[in-house]
Design a protein around this motif. Structure first.
Motif, PDB file in Angstrom:
ATOM      1  N   GLY A  84       0.853  -1.179   0.000  1.00 40.31           N
ATOM      2  CA  GLY A  84       0.000   0.000   0.000  1.00 40.31           C
ATOM      3  C   GLY A  84       0.888   1.227   0.000  1.00 40.31           C
ATOM      4  O   GLY A  84       2.111   1.121   0.117  1.00 40.31           O
ATOM      5  N   SER A 133      -1.692   3.346   4.129  1.00 40.01           N
ATOM      6  CA  SER A 133      -1.996   1.978   3.709  1.00 40.01           C
ATOM      7  C   SER A 133      -0.751   1.093   3.769  1.00 40.01           C
ATOM      8  O   SER A 133      -0.847  -0.106   4.003  1.00 40.01           O
ATOM      9  N   SER A 158      -5.639   0.433  -0.656  1.00 39.96           N
ATOM     10  CA  SER A 158      -5.647   1.778  -1.239  1.00 39.96           C
ATOM     11  C   SER A 158      -6.987   2.431  -0.921  1.00 39.96           C
ATOM     12  O   SER A 158      -8.037   1.890  -1.284  1.00 39.96           O
ATOM     13  N   SER A 188      -4.850   3.970  -6.948  1.00 39.42           N
ATOM     14  CA  SER A 188      -3.411   4.241  -6.966  1.00 39.42           C
ATOM     15  C   SER A 188      -2.776   3.421  -8.089  1.00 39.42           C
ATOM     16  O   SER A 188      -2.862   2.189  -8.079  1.00 39.42           O
ATOM     17  N   SER A 207     -10.315  -1.150  -0.058  1.00 36.27           N
ATOM     18  CA  SER A 207     -10.440   0.159  -0.703  1.00 36.27           C
ATOM     19  C   SER A 207     -11.611   0.933  -0.109  1.00 36.27           C
ATOM     20  O   SER A 207     -12.351   0.432   0.734  1.00 36.27           O
TER      21      SER A 207
END
Length: 189
Positions: free
Chosen positions: A50, A54, A113, A118, A139
């Motif tokens: 991440g 993250s 993410s 991303s 997410s």
């Protein structure tokens, strides 16, 4: 500037966390738990990645899966790894290229993410699938984010509040660790 009524503000703020506790999430928690136990039983590993917070969540998850749940796990947060691979292959490609070096057949890639958009994380999910690896995603924001579309097991919270999404991701991740352990309270030494 006038301050809000903090009780009302906090009521609204904490209401943002309620979807994390929706029973509809239970099946996803169980699927990730079962997948982690399967990985452990065949001697594979979980690979976490991440960006930003993250990445921190990834590190926490990798350590606790390894130490507490006895599921081997690694994360891609070593500065030398990130900077060498990003320098040589481009930031959008570094996680995917690291998978080429670290992933073994049967491993599971866990990608986190908030936006689910991303570029380096989405590219890693695509590459993991090309390698035949299962992908677990965490997410937020939009339900149709590209990362979520690439996962085999998907955790998603429909919020654009970064701290809320990140806290919920950590909650779900540590819940699965405790599910693998089989209890919420245990010795950590």
């Amino acid at each position: 500037m006038t301050h809000p009524d903090w009780n009302l503000w906090l009521d609204d703020y904490f209401a943002r966390f309620r979807p994390a506790f929706d029973p509809a999430v239970y099946a996803t928690l169980v699927r990730f738990r079962d997948l982690a136990v399967e990985v452990r039983s065949r001697g594979g590993k979980l690979i976490f990645a991440g960006n930003g917070a993250s990445a921190s969540i990834s590190s926490h998850g990798a350590v606790d899966f390894t130490k507490q749940a006895k599921v081997r796990a690694v994360d891609f947060n070593e500065p030398n790894l990130i900077t060498a691979f990003a320098n040589d292959y481009g930031y959008e490609h570094w996680v995917a290229r690291a998978l080429d070096c670290y992933a073994d057949p049967g491993d599971v890639v866990v990608l986190i993410s908030v936006s689910g958009a991303s570029p380096n994380i989405v590219r890693a999910a695509r590459h993991a699938r090309e390698l035949g690896l299962k992908v677990v995603t965490f997410s937020g924001k939009h339900a149709d984010n590209p990362l979520r579309a690439l996962g085999d097991v998907n955790f998603w919270i429909g919020s654009a509040a970064y701290n809320v999404v990140e806290a919920v991701h950590m909650l779900w991740l540590t819940t699965v660790i405790d599910m693998v352990v089989g209890r919420a309270e245990y010795s950590v030494n």
